[in-house]
Design an enzyme around this catalytic site. Structure first.
Site, PDB file in Angstrom:
ATOM      1  N   LYS A   7      36.214  31.726  33.062  1.00  0.00           N
ATOM      2  CA  LYS A   7      36.703  33.574  33.466  1.00  0.00           C
ATOM      3  C   LYS A   7      36.124  33.737  34.862  1.00  0.00           C
ATOM      4  CE  LYS A   7      36.375  35.654  29.097  1.00  0.00           C
ATOM      5  NZ  LYS A   7      35.448  36.494  28.269  1.00  0.00           N
ATOM      6  N   HIS A  47      21.380  40.748  32.389  1.00  0.00           N
ATOM      7  CA  HIS A  47      22.614  40.626  31.661  1.00  0.00           C
ATOM      8  C   HIS A  47      22.140  39.890  30.056  1.00  0.00           C
ATOM      9  CE1 HIS A  47      26.491  39.764  29.681  1.00  0.00           C
ATOM     10  NE2 HIS A  47      26.279  38.647  29.781  1.00  0.00           N
ATOM     11  N   GLU A  88      41.221  34.231  25.585  1.00  0.00           N
ATOM     12  CA  GLU A  88      40.786  35.232  24.688  1.00  0.00           C
ATOM     13  C   GLU A  88      41.706  36.202  24.090  1.00  0.00           C
ATOM     14  OE1 GLU A  88      37.298  36.984  26.634  1.00  0.00           O
ATOM     15  OE2 GLU A  88      37.275  38.649  24.971  1.00  0.00           O
ATOM     16  N   LYS A 140      30.600  26.135  23.841  1.00  0.00           N
ATOM     17  CA  LYS A 140      31.387  26.964  24.642  1.00  0.00           C
ATOM     18  C   LYS A 140      32.881  26.165  24.683  1.00  0.00           C
ATOM     19  CE  LYS A 140      32.440  30.128  27.841  1.00  0.00           C
ATOM     20  NZ  LYS A 140      32.024  31.151  28.733  1.00  0.00           N
ATOM     21  N   HIS A 152      27.311  41.272  22.678  1.00  0.00           N
ATOM     22  CA  HIS A 152      27.718  41.810  23.784  1.00  0.00           C
ATOM     23  C   HIS A 152      27.992  43.162  24.035  1.00  0.00           C
ATOM     24  CE1 HIS A 152      27.270  37.719  25.121  1.00  0.00           C
ATOM     25  NE2 HIS A 152      27.384  37.772  26.264  1.00  0.00           N
ATOM     26  N   HIS A 169      26.494  45.227  26.772  1.00  0.00           N
ATOM     27  CA  HIS A 169      27.492  45.587  27.847  1.00  0.00           C
ATOM     28  C   HIS A 169      27.265  47.152  28.246  1.00  0.00           C
ATOM     29  CE1 HIS A 169      30.479  42.227  28.103  1.00  0.00           C
ATOM     30  NE2 HIS A 169      29.394  41.866  28.811  1.00  0.00           N
ATOM     31  N   ASN A 212      31.395  37.110  22.437  1.00  0.00           N
ATOM     32  CA  ASN A 212      30.789  38.396  22.659  1.00  0.00           C
ATOM     33  C   ASN A 212      29.799  38.880  21.688  1.00  0.00           C
ATOM     34  OD1 ASN A 212      32.453  38.493  24.973  1.00  0.00           O
ATOM     35  ND2 ASN A 212      34.266  39.318  23.813  1.00  0.00           N
ATOM     36  N   GLU A 240      21.642  33.525  25.784  1.00  0.00           N
ATOM     37  CA  GLU A 240      23.029  32.921  25.473  1.00  0.00           C
ATOM     38  C   GLU A 240      23.074  31.920  24.638  1.00  0.00           C
ATOM     39  OE1 GLU A 240      25.801  34.627  26.092  1.00  0.00           O
ATOM     40  OE2 GLU A 240      25.448  36.027  27.695  1.00  0.00           O
ATOM     41  N   ARG A 293      38.181  33.666  21.057  1.00  0.00           N
ATOM     42  CA  ARG A 293      37.036  33.447  22.178  1.00  0.00           C
ATOM     43  C   ARG A 293      36.224  34.772  22.180  1.00  0.00           C
ATOM     44  NH1 ARG A 293      37.754  31.307  28.230  1.00  0.00           N
ATOM     45  NH2 ARG A 293      35.844  31.971  29.169  1.00  0.00           N
ATOM     46  N   ARG A 319      47.432  31.491  46.362  1.00  0.00           N
ATOM     47  CA  ARG A 319      47.948  31.384  45.169  1.00  0.00           C
ATOM     48  C   ARG A 319      47.239  30.273  44.285  1.00  0.00           C
ATOM     49  NH1 ARG A 319      53.078  32.418  47.503  1.00  0.00           N
ATOM     50  NH2 ARG A 319      53.778  34.576  47.187  1.00  0.00           N
TER      51      ARG A 319
END
Ligand code: GLY
Length: 359
Positions: free
Chosen positions: A143, A265, A237, A227, A248, A252, A245, A185, A241, A121
């Site tokens: 993330k 990416h 997010e 960031k 993106h 994506h 993107n 980025e 946040r 956990r």
């Protein structure tokens, strides 16, 4: 060495950034309050290059170290790799004070972070990013996750590291194509938040591509600070946040449609940013000069700007719809308001495709 802080109350943590920090990692990790055992997750190439330095530093500080080597590549950010990590931690009787260290790029960071978030956990973990993309983006902000066959990052958790150690020397051994992909980025941070960073990239691109260490430290520190500010404002997010993107949505979709093989990416994001700037201009939100500067900087960095001619914009629709960021048929799309500011709009995938086609 520079120190930045991600301020998240009880979950706050430092980012140490500089040259040859790997050899000091043991002291940093000790300071972060990790217990006696450390499990390093990495992939074979990095194990050869950097594992001895990291292991030696940890052992010197008194840690018991085990290493888990997972295969390299996005296709291995999956449950099989996750199992390898859990199995090893269980075999070695890791407890809740034991620590996981991610030595690698985004794949290793996301996997090791998710293993740490879920094992017993939650155990502490440390990010030691070795790619530019991971240093400026994925290692900061918590993330974590793995891919599902239905889509990238569909299984995951927000779980902050205890510490991020960024050693710019690791970029020396990064393949040039991956370095340039990471620059996408960095360019993104300039577009969404920092005209000065953007201008610096325009002026000193050659030095950056030549891996000028001082400049790298500056640019990575600025990127991480942006960031951190975004994450501090909206850790999970819920709203703001998503500004990260920018580029993106199309990026994506392009990655998904081409099977994650054709584009790195950052390269897909580069195309997405140029297309998002064009859409922003069509929407009357971005002036032509800024749009041109974005497109030129991306191109001068050696990144792609166009959707490949074999791909019809309509083919991107389905890939956009399975992206987890769509809600009720609409996608939160990030427009740029010139350089340094953004605006959200909600578009359907069809509307985005119509915009891409200039309709
Ligand atoms: N890479 C985008 C984020 O961390 O939210």
């Amino acid at each position: 060495m520079r120190t930045l802080t991600v301020n998240l109350g009880a979950r706050s943590y430092p980012i140490y950034l500089g040259r040859e920090l790997l050899a000091q990692a043991g002291e940093f990790i000790q300071r972060a309050g990790c217990g006696e055992k450390v499990g390093i997750v990495t992939h074979p190439k990095l194990a050869e290059l950097y594992l001895p330095i990291l292991e030696e530093s940890l052992k010197r500080t008194g840690f018991r170290v085990v290493s888990v080597i997972i295969p390299e590549g996005e296709e291995h950010k999956n449950f099989a790799s996750l199992s390898l990590i859990y199995d090893r931690l269980i075999e070695e009787r890791f407890d809740r004070g034991s620590c996981v260290v991610a030595l690698g790029g985004g794949v290793v960071g996301d996997l090791a972070g998710f293993a740490a978030a879920t094992f017993l956990r939650g155990v502490p973990y440390v990010q030691v990013p070795t790619t530019l993309l991971a240093q400026v983006d994925s290692s900061v902000g918590g993330k974590t996750g793995v891919n599902h066959r239905a889509g990238k990052n569909l299984i995951g958790a927000f779980y902050q590291p205890r510490l991020v150690i960024i050693d710019v020397e690791a970029l020396r051994t990064l393949p040039p194509r991956e370095f340039v992909a990471g620059l996408a980025e960095v360019i993104k941070y300039g577009v969404i938040a920092d005209p000065k960073l953007f201008a610096l990239l325009e002026q000193k691109l050659d030095r950056l591509l030549g891996l000028d260490r001082e400049l790298l430290v500056d640019v990575i520190a600025t990127s991480c600070a942006i960031k951190a500010q975004v994450v501090e404002r909206d850790e999970q997010e819920e709203d703001y946040r998503s500004v990260l993107n920018f580029g993106h949505t199309v990026g994506h979709a392009l990655e998904a449609l081409t099977g994650y093989g054709k584009f790195l990416h950052g390269e897909a994001v580069a195309v997405g940013m140029v297309q998002a700037a064009a859409i922003s201009s069509r929407q009357g939100v971005c002036d032509e000069t800024s749009q041109r500067r974005i497109s030129e900087l991306v191109q001068n960095a050696g990144l792609p700007t166009e959707i490949p001619s074999g791909i019809e914009p309509r083919e991107l629709i389905q890939a956009m719809e399975v992206d987890k960021k769509s809600l009720g048929g609409k996608i939160k799309f990030v427009l740029c308001r010139g350089i340094g500011a953004t605006q959200f709009v909600w578009f359907s995938a069809e509307e985005i495709v119509a915009q891409l086609a200039g309709e």
